[in-house]
Design a protein around this motif. Structure first.
Motif, short mmCIF file in Angstrom:
data_model
loop_
_atom_site.label_atom_id
_atom_site.label_comp_id
_atom_site.label_asym_id
_atom_site.label_seq_id
_atom_site.Cartn_x
_atom_site.Cartn_y
_atom_site.Cartn_z
N SER A 34 -0.71 0.27 -11.58
CA SER A 34 -1.58 1.46 -11.54
C SER A 34 -0.93 2.62 -12.29
O SER A 34 -1.56 3.27 -13.12
N GLU A 58 9.80 6.46 -10.94
CA GLU A 58 9.75 5.17 -10.23
C GLU A 58 11.03 4.97 -9.40
O GLU A 58 12.13 5.18 -9.89
N GLY A 83 -1.61 -14.04 -11.73
CA GLY A 83 -2.36 -13.89 -12.96
C GLY A 83 -3.56 -13.01 -12.70
O GLY A 83 -3.66 -12.37 -11.65
N ASN A 446 -3.78 0.66 -5.62
CA ASN A 446 -4.65 -0.48 -5.28
C ASN A 446 -5.42 -0.33 -3.97
O ASN A 446 -6.22 -1.18 -3.65
N ILE A 451 -8.17 -4.01 -5.33
CA ILE A 451 -6.75 -4.41 -5.28
C ILE A 451 -6.31 -5.24 -6.49
O ILE A 451 -5.12 -5.41 -6.72
N PHE A 453 -5.41 -6.73 -10.19
CA PHE A 453 -4.77 -6.25 -11.42
C PHE A 453 -5.83 -5.58 -12.31
O PHE A 453 -5.65 -4.46 -12.79
C1 LIG Z 1 1.86 -11.50 -3.08
C2 LIG Z 1 0.78 -10.85 -3.89
C3 LIG Z 1 -0.03 -11.64 -4.69
C4 LIG Z 1 -1.04 -11.06 -5.46
N1 LIG Z 1 -1.79 -11.85 -6.30
C5 LIG Z 1 -2.67 -11.27 -7.14
C6 LIG Z 1 -3.29 -12.04 -8.17
O1 LIG Z 1 -3.02 -13.24 -8.33
N2 LIG Z 1 -4.18 -11.40 -8.99
C7 LIG Z 1 -4.46 -10.07 -8.88
O2 LIG Z 1 -5.29 -9.55 -9.65
N3 LIG Z 1 -3.86 -9.30 -7.93
C8 LIG Z 1 -2.97 -9.87 -7.08
N4 LIG Z 1 -2.30 -9.10 -6.15
C9 LIG Z 1 -2.65 -7.66 -6.05
C10 LIG Z 1 -2.02 -6.81 -7.16
O3 LIG Z 1 -0.85 -7.41 -7.61
C11 LIG Z 1 -1.67 -5.44 -6.63
O4 LIG Z 1 -2.78 -4.86 -5.99
C12 LIG Z 1 -1.20 -4.50 -7.75
O5 LIG Z 1 -0.15 -5.07 -8.50
C13 LIG Z 1 -0.75 -3.19 -7.11
O6 LIG Z 1 -0.32 -2.29 -8.10
P1 LIG Z 1 -0.03 -0.77 -7.75
O7 LIG Z 1 0.59 -0.18 -8.96
O8 LIG Z 1 -1.25 -0.11 -7.21
O9 LIG Z 1 1.02 -0.76 -6.54
P2 LIG Z 1 2.57 -1.34 -6.45
O10 LIG Z 1 2.64 -2.54 -7.28
O11 LIG Z 1 2.80 -1.40 -5.01
O12 LIG Z 1 3.38 -0.18 -7.14
C14 LIG Z 1 3.76 1.00 -6.46
C15 LIG Z 1 5.04 1.53 -7.10
O13 LIG Z 1 5.38 2.76 -6.47
C16 LIG Z 1 6.80 2.82 -6.35
N5 LIG Z 1 7.14 3.79 -5.30
C17 LIG Z 1 6.87 3.70 -3.96
N6 LIG Z 1 7.35 4.79 -3.32
C18 LIG Z 1 7.93 5.58 -4.26
C19 LIG Z 1 8.58 6.85 -4.22
N7 LIG Z 1 8.75 7.51 -3.06
N8 LIG Z 1 9.07 7.36 -5.36
C20 LIG Z 1 8.90 6.70 -6.55
N9 LIG Z 1 8.29 5.51 -6.65
C21 LIG Z 1 7.80 4.95 -5.53
C22 LIG Z 1 7.18 1.38 -6.00
O14 LIG Z 1 8.55 1.13 -6.24
C23 LIG Z 1 6.24 0.61 -6.92
O15 LIG Z 1 6.83 0.34 -8.15
C24 LIG Z 1 -1.27 -9.65 -5.39
C25 LIG Z 1 -0.45 -8.86 -4.57
C26 LIG Z 1 0.57 -9.45 -3.84
C27 LIG Z 1 1.46 -8.57 -2.99
#
Ligand SMILES: Cc1cc2nc3c(=O)[nH]c(=O)nc-3n(C[C@H](O)[C@H](O)[C@H](O)COP(=O)(O)OP(=O)(O)OC[C@H]3O[C@@H](n4cnc5c(N)ncnc54)[C@H](O)[C@@H]3O)c2cc1C
Length: 468
Positions: A34, A58, A83, A446, A451, A453
């Protein structure tokens, strides 16, 4: 002469306005997909604007969040997402703009068949109307019930669960066999609690527009059909995209920087890490909801309370690599899901090396087992060894072997996936209202607009346009 004076005056006014234009600081907290996608879109949007500075902060040593790929002994294990579906042009364009298009890999055709575990055996899911007619897990009465769907009226409940929606339109057995495992496979969630409108808005939209799902399918087929999509990744795994994006924007990303608090100073926000302060005129929160709740609490306790009402399900992801010769019968197809009626701790198993053959060395295979979710939240109390044994037991159930795995991968996500449950729609509406108290703060992760990708990338693009 008059024209010349006019033009000169206009030039002077422009110079004064430009001179007095304040530099705008945009701060992004969190570098998962995100945050990284947002960074990309903000850079495109402000490409010609020297007065805008953008920084992504980050916590981890590299961006990626839950997207983490581990390569060891010629196995490639995905700790998080495996994926994404390639049916969203926006995602493909993003990948092209980042520069990783040439590394895309599509799931192998051999992985087309998907299974469901039912009464301890694996059954291929119907892939065509012909398969459906001969599908043995549904009785003739169940099939008749499904075929009645076009006759039924629209539903009225705004927060109806996925399970109830399926039962109302297609019958109880359909919900049990198809929707219950689908929800646990995608959300690690409980189909009785996950809200259809929030988690699968497209399905709710089809019912509201066409009344019946069958009608919708027929009408959309006439218009060219619904895009199906193939599971897609990168040769280096999902993390390859994140690494390339991180390199592209290296001078705007600050890693190993955990944000501790955020305060308000007039129209600006001050974002504090352990040792540095960052000023933000626009602040994008790209962390999980419970982290955003901590960080926004001192400025607005009500926003924080609402964010904490978004529950998360835990999940353990286990990779087990075996030599092919360990099995009399090799797994075929994509993998299988366990409906809750099977009472297994594992939500399902993906045959990773069937989907992407390069994920295991020659003559070997890689299983990926997902354990826990909303169905079994106590997974977080189990030790690593106990969880690996649960994964081994799951494999033994359908692919008995005396051999030990050649390779074991383990990853625990205590708060893996936000649950778009029946309270979610109400919480989100409340949050949208409460956020008016924090102008220029944007939630972009997400738990907000999907949720997957694909959802995260699209939401980032839309959010990049939300600021002036
Ligand atoms: C096991 C698993 C399998 C999945 N499989 C799929 C799939 O096959 N296909 C699909 O489309 N989606 C899948 N998903 C869902 C998808 O991967 C996630 O919804 C998406 O990657 C979330 O991205 P995000 O950036 O919103 O959050 P996150 O990936 O949680 O990123 C948040 C970031 O914020 C950082 N952060 C947190 N607190 C702080 C702070 N205080 N200061 C600075 N940085 C901070 C963290 O370190 C992290 O890097 C899966 C998820 C999981 C957990």
């Amino acid at each position: 002469m008059f024209r010349l004076i006019n033009a000169s005056l206009w030039l002077i006014v422009c110079m004064i306005l430009n001179g007095s234009k304040m530099k705008k600081n945009i701060v992004i907290v969190g570098g998962g997909i995100s945050g990284l996608a947002l960074l990309h879109y903000l850079n495109i949007r402000h490409y010609f604007d020297d007065e805008v500075s953008i920084q992504l902060l980050e916590k981890g040593s590299r961006p990626g969040g839950t997207i983490q790929s581990t390569r060891e002994d010629d196995y490639l294990f995905e700790n998080g997402p495996n994926g994404f579906l390639d049916n969203k042009p926006n995602t493909l364009k993003f990948i092209q703009e980042i520069g990783t298009e040439e590394h895309l890999v599509r799931a192998s055709g051999a992985a087309k068949i998907r299974f469901i575990a039912y009464q301890k055996a694996l059954h291929a899911l119907p892939a065509s109307p012909k398969d459906f007619i001969s599908f043995k897990l549904l009785t003739p009465l169940d099939k008749l019930r499904i075929l009645m769907e076009p006759l039924l009226p629209r539903g009225k409940k705004l927060d109806e669960s996925v399970y109830d929606f399926g039962r109302r339109r297609l019958g109880r057995k359909f919900s049990e066999l198809f929707l219950d495992p689908m929800v646990s496979g995608i959300y690690g969630g409980d189909a009785h609690k996950i809200c259809l409108r929030a988690a699968f808005p497209r399905m709710a939209e089809l019912e509201s527009k066409y009344r019946s799902l069958f009608n919708a399918m027929i009408r959309l087929k006439k218009k060219g059909g619904m895009p199906q999509g193939t599971l897609t990744s990168f040769t280096g795994g999902m993390a390859q995209l994140m690494d390339v994006a991180a390199k592209k924007y290296a001078d705007q990303i600050v890693c190993n920087t955990e944000i501790k608090t955020i305060s308000r100073n007039g129209p600006q926000y001050i974002v504090y890490s352990q040792d540095t302060q960052y000023k933000a005129d626009e602040l994008f929160m790209c962390t999980p909801a419970y982290r955003a709740a901590d960080l926004l609490k001192s400025m607005d306790a009500s926003v924080s309370e609402s964010l904490l009402q978004i529950p998360y399900a835990p999940m353990a992801v286990i990779g087990l690599g075996f030599a092919n010769e360990s099995f009399q019968c090799l797994p075929q197809g994509f993998g299988y899901l366990n409906p809750s009626s099977e009472k297994r701790k594992a939500l399902g198993v993906l045959f990773d090396s069937n989907i992407f053959p390069e994920r295991a060395p020659e003559g070997h295979l890689l299983f990926r087992i997902m354990i826990g979710g909303a169905r079994f939240p106590d997974i977080i109390k189990k030790s690593k060894e106990e969880i690996i044994n649960l994964a081994l037991d799951e494999i033994q159930q359908h692919f008995p072997t005396k051999a030990s795995p050649k390779k074991v991968f383990y990853r625990m996500w205590p708060k893996a996936i936000p649950q778009y449950d029946q309270t979610y729609v109400h919480v989100k509406a409340k949050l949208q209202d409460q956020l008016k108290q924090l102008p220029h703060v944007h939630l972009n992760a997400n738990y907000w607009n999907g949720i997957s990708f694909n959802d995260c990338i699209l939401d980032a693009r839309n959010n990049s346009m939300a600021i002036s």
